[in-house]
Design a protein around this motif. Structure first.
Motif, PDB file in Angstrom:
ATOM      1  N   ASN A 521      -9.200 -26.495  64.269  1.00 39.41           N
ATOM      2  CA  ASN A 521     -10.423 -26.766  65.032  1.00 39.41           C
ATOM      3  C   ASN A 521     -10.267 -27.993  65.911  1.00 39.41           C
ATOM      4  O   ASN A 521     -10.859 -28.079  66.989  1.00 39.41           O
ATOM      5  N   GLY A 522      -9.464 -28.966  65.468  1.00 40.29           N
ATOM      6  CA  GLY A 522      -9.200 -30.122  66.316  1.00 40.29           C
ATOM      7  C   GLY A 522      -8.481 -29.750  67.600  1.00 40.29           C
ATOM      8  O   GLY A 522      -8.663 -30.400  68.645  1.00 40.29           O
ATOM      9  N   TYR A 523      -7.672 -28.691  67.540  1.00 36.93           N
ATOM     10  CA  TYR A 523      -6.972 -28.233  68.749  1.00 36.93           C
ATOM     11  C   TYR A 523      -7.943 -27.789  69.843  1.00 36.93           C
ATOM     12  O   TYR A 523      -7.603 -27.812  71.031  1.00 36.93           O
ATOM     13  N   VAL A 524      -9.148 -27.366  69.467  1.00 39.11           N
ATOM     14  CA  VAL A 524     -10.152 -26.968  70.464  1.00 39.11           C
ATOM     15  C   VAL A 524     -10.439 -28.122  71.410  1.00 39.11           C
ATOM     16  O   VAL A 524     -10.538 -27.948  72.630  1.00 39.11           O
ATOM     17  N   PHE A 525     -10.551 -29.319  70.874  1.00 36.77           N
ATOM     18  CA  PHE A 525     -10.877 -30.493  71.701  1.00 36.77           C
ATOM     19  C   PHE A 525      -9.699 -30.902  72.570  1.00 36.77           C
ATOM     20  O   PHE A 525      -9.886 -31.348  73.707  1.00 36.77           O
ATOM     21  N   LEU A 526      -8.476 -30.743  72.060  1.00 36.90           N
ATOM     22  CA  LEU A 526      -7.310 -31.042  72.888  1.00 36.90           C
ATOM     23  C   LEU A 526      -7.219 -30.068  74.060  1.00 36.90           C
ATOM     24  O   LEU A 526      -6.830 -30.452  75.174  1.00 36.90           O
ATOM     25  N   LYS A 536     -14.723 -37.391  76.426  1.00 35.31           N
ATOM     26  CA  LYS A 536     -15.510 -36.869  75.317  1.00 35.31           C
ATOM     27  C   LYS A 536     -14.664 -36.007  74.386  1.00 35.31           C
ATOM     28  O   LYS A 536     -14.772 -36.096  73.151  1.00 35.31           O
ATOM     29  N   TYR A 537     -13.803 -35.187  74.953  1.00 34.65           N
ATOM     30  CA  TYR A 537     -13.033 -34.253  74.137  1.00 34.65           C
ATOM     31  C   TYR A 537     -11.851 -34.937  73.453  1.00 34.65           C
ATOM     32  O   TYR A 537     -11.494 -34.574  72.321  1.00 34.65           O
ATOM     33  N   LEU A 538     -11.270 -35.915  74.085  1.00 29.05           N
ATOM     34  CA  LEU A 538     -10.230 -36.681  73.401  1.00 29.05           C
ATOM     35  C   LEU A 538     -10.839 -37.477  72.253  1.00 29.05           C
ATOM     36  O   LEU A 538     -10.242 -37.590  71.166  1.00 29.05           O
ATOM     37  N   TYR A 539     -12.031 -38.030  72.468  1.00 33.02           N
ATOM     38  CA  TYR A 539     -12.748 -38.724  71.394  1.00 33.02           C
ATOM     39  C   TYR A 539     -12.949 -37.787  70.201  1.00 33.02           C
ATOM     40  O   TYR A 539     -12.692 -38.167  69.047  1.00 33.02           O
ATOM     41  N   ARG A 540     -13.406 -36.577  70.466  1.00 32.97           N
ATOM     42  CA  ARG A 540     -13.643 -35.628  69.380  1.00 32.97           C
ATOM     43  C   ARG A 540     -12.342 -35.292  68.644  1.00 32.97           C
ATOM     44  O   ARG A 540     -12.328 -35.170  67.411  1.00 32.97           O
ATOM     45  N   ALA A 541     -11.255 -35.124  69.378  1.00 33.85           N
ATOM     46  CA  ALA A 541      -9.971 -34.815  68.744  1.00 33.85           C
ATOM     47  C   ALA A 541      -9.524 -35.963  67.846  1.00 33.85           C
ATOM     48  O   ALA A 541      -9.027 -35.740  66.732  1.00 33.85           O
ATOM     49  N   VAL A 542      -9.703 -37.193  68.316  1.00 30.01           N
ATOM     50  CA  VAL A 542      -9.335 -38.360  67.510  1.00 30.01           C
ATOM     51  C   VAL A 542     -10.184 -38.427  66.250  1.00 30.01           C
ATOM     52  O   VAL A 542      -9.685 -38.724  65.149  1.00 30.01           O
ATOM     53  N   LYS A 543     -11.458 -38.146  66.383  1.00 27.98           N
ATOM     54  CA  LYS A 543     -12.335 -38.184  65.212  1.00 27.98           C
ATOM     55  C   LYS A 543     -11.971 -37.098  64.206  1.00 27.98           C
ATOM     56  O   LYS A 543     -12.090 -37.290  62.994  1.00 27.98           O
ATOM     57  N   TYR A 544     -11.523 -35.958  64.689  1.00 26.79           N
ATOM     58  CA  TYR A 544     -11.074 -34.922  63.759  1.00 26.79           C
ATOM     59  C   TYR A 544      -9.808 -35.352  63.027  1.00 26.79           C
ATOM     60  O   TYR A 544      -9.597 -34.983  61.867  1.00 26.79           O
ATOM     61  N   MET A 545      -8.968 -36.125  63.685  1.00 30.78           N
ATOM     62  CA  MET A 545      -7.830 -36.699  62.984  1.00 30.78           C
ATOM     63  C   MET A 545      -8.307 -37.639  61.889  1.00 30.78           C
ATOM     64  O   MET A 545      -7.798 -37.622  60.754  1.00 30.78           O
TER      65      MET A 545
END
Length: 595
Positions: A521-526, A536-545
């Motif tokens: 699901n984190g790949y969606v933001f990448l 916004k989307y890089l932020y979300r990917a980092v938060k999923y990490m």
């Protein structure tokens, strides 16, 4: 499909002539093959220790059971007829639990049987006959509930479940649904001032090292407790792919002798390719078969400059070209991602991208695409599908990426037809592909998700999955490719809705993997970050990490069946973390929309 197998089995075992009405008319056209039912019947009865003679005898009490169901729930002891019915009900509930819950290692079947009462009820709306009646009998009779589920009956009594079973069990069912994902603890991105964040590269590398050390400790080739699977999905080829990807990243290539590890794992995978040389495992099966093993081996051999191995690997991989063209068009079910032609195309595109020269010609790619389109048209026409191209896998018309429509359409869009300007696809093929994509798009709900299969269109939206395999996290790759090709804003809007859904409901309890886990699901933001370049989307990917080290996730997330593998386990998580270090080049394994 397993549910329908169980229904067919029990209808046959009781030898009753019962008409079946299904709420969704699509299901009436999808019957289970008798040979599959017989296999299921033998295995299931063997597991229960029940003979077919016993079942035939018990079928005689069917009418008695039907009459007893008309009476109010009873807390008294069973009569002889009810006792016989109870045994049938126990079988019915057991089959339903087995088919619908897949018996995870972490949650007891008995607990799931109670907590998912509402799910049972939804299923039973589509089932008539004795199997359905037996399950209703279980739900209506407290004593039988205790007998079949082995739960703490005093807990039920304390909640007045014996007096009002429906309301209490429905409440528990709702609570269970919520347990599919954890609550996201982070605020969403607004702007750099209100939602600042720092990307700690050292922390990401440390997390990679933790996961990789676990893989090397538990899965080194020859480790006694490791199942010697070779395939990409959960086998050693997937781990080899992880190390190969690590060797190609400037940020991680010095952390381990990655290419050496990749070679060790892929050699072990190739030693087990004989397991997949069966009539049901075609040479073009990519994620689940030999084609994926030889593709990764070719990549590793190339980087190690092992030219003879490279040559042999490519010969073995290209054997899938001939076999993919030879399979009869009337044999449905060989066009999906895990085992079928769409997966093989993904491997072809990937090899052509990473090798110095194109290994699979455009003519071969187009020939495979034409066969996929022909199959989709034939199936759609024969089974009256509401779109020009449709496919099935084991009796179900799946829509998700693993077995269904969206990944098949995505791989058609990756074909050489769509790399030219103007598009060179034949007009009829282009029309059917585009109409099928737009039909799929119209199925997106207001939350941003998609049904699992066509027969699920009328189901409760709360039961829809937020996984790569089934749901929006896998559909985004088709939508992104359609947006890049057709330049229509509706695809981007659909992508944003899906991203919002994943942000809110994608923190999955199922583990860290990419098929049905946090990393996938984190790949969606990448993907959205590469498309839009919006922070916004890089932020979300980092938060999923960061969610991977969340205390609740570490304590309560389920352990996958194959916890170190590429698609279910941490090997895929490592790939996500490697891509997080270089987000402008990030790509979900074998589904790059930018190549």
């Amino acid at each position: 499909m397993l549910l329908r197998l169980a229904v067919t089995l029990f209808n046959r075992l009781v030898s009753a002539s019962i008409s079946t009405k299904l709420e969704n008319s699509l299901l009436t056209d999808r019957l289970v093959k008798p040979q599959n039912t017989n296999v299921f019947a033998r295995n299931y009865m063997r597991g229960l220790g029940i003979s077919s003679l016993t079942l035939r005898t018990e079928s005689k009490v069917m009418q008695c059971l039907k009459e007893s169901l008309k009476a109010p729930p009873s807390e008294s002891t069973f009569s002889m007829g009810e006792a016989a019915g109870a045994r049938q009900a126990d079988i019915g509930l057991g089959a339903l639990c087995y088919c619908d819950l897949h018996l995870t290692r972490q949650v007891r079947m008995q607990d799931n049987a109670l907590l998912r009462y509402q799910v049972f009820t939804d299923r039973l709306h589509n089932i008539c006959g004795y199997f359905g009646a037996s399950c209703v009998a279980v739900c209506r009779t407290p004593g039988l509930l205790k007998f079949t589920s082995k739960i703490d009956h005093t807990r039920l009594c304390s909640t007045n479940a014996t007096k009002t079973p429906n309301s209490n069990l429905q409440l528990l069912a709702k609570e269970e649904k919520k347990k599919r994902y954890f609550t996201n603890p982070f605020p969403d991105y607004v702007d750099p001032r209100s939602t600042p964040y720092e990307f700690d590269e050292k922390h990401v590398k440390h997390l990679i090292a933790v996961y990789v050390d676990g893989v090397l400790e538990k899965c080194s080739p020859g480790y006694d407790d490791e199942e010697m699977r070779g395939d990409l999905y959960i086998g050693n080829a997937g781990i080899a792919y992880m190390f190969w990807k690590m060797s190609r990243s400037p940020q991680t290539q010095a952390l381990y002798p990655a290419l050496k590890h990749a070679h060790d794992f892929i050699c072990n995978a190739k030693a087990n390719t004989h397991r997949y040389k069966k009539p049901s495992a075609e040479p073009f099966s990519f994620l689940y078969g030999n084609a994926g093993i030889y593709a990764v081996s070719a990549a590793v051999s190339h980087d190690l400059k092992l030219m003879q191995e490279l040559s042999d690997d490519l010969v073995n991989f290209k054997a899938g070209i001939t076999s993919s063209k030879a399979l009869s068009r009337t044999q449905y079910g060989w066009d999906e991602m895990l085992l079928g032609r769409a997966g093989y195309l993904a491997g072809c595109y990937w090899l052509n991208d990473i090798m110095p020269r194109k290994e699979v010609t455009d003519d071969d790619l187009i020939s495979i695409c034409q066969l996929i389109i022909a199959n989709g048209r034939e199936y759609a026409e024969q089974f009256k599908a509401p779109l020009p191209l449709m496919y099935q896998w084991r009796g179900r018309e799946y829509l998700g990426a693993a077995h269904g429509l969206c990944a098949i359409l995505h791989m058609l869009l990756e074909s050489p037809w769509f790399r030219t300007d103007p598009i060179s696809a034949p007009s009829a093929d282009l029309r059917d592909i585009k109409k099928s994509i737009d039909y799929f798009l119209a199925l997106q709900d207001d939350e941003g998700n998609f049904p699992v299969a066509l027969e699920n269109l009328g189901r409760d939206r709360d039961t829809r999955l937020v996984h790569w395999c089934h749901g929006a996290p896998g559909a985004v790759y088709l939508l992104a490719k359609a947006y890049l090709i057709f330049k229509e804003d509706k695809y981007m809007q659909a992508l944003r809705r899906s991203s919002d859904l994943v942000w809110n409901k994608g923190f999955l309890r199922k583990g860290p993997g990419i098929c049905h886990g946090v990393a996938g699901n984190g790949y969606v933001f990448l993907l959205l970050y590469r498309l839009t370049h919006e922070p916004k989307y890089l932020y979300r990917a980092v938060k999923y990490m960061e969610l991977l080290t969340n205390a609740e996730f570490q304590q309560r997330a389920r352990i996958p069946n194959c916890p170190h593998s590429l698609f279910e386990g941490v090997a895929g998580t490592v790939c996500f973390l490697i891509d997080l270090l270089n987000p402008k080049q990030a790509q979900f394994p074998f589904m790059d929309v930018f190549h």
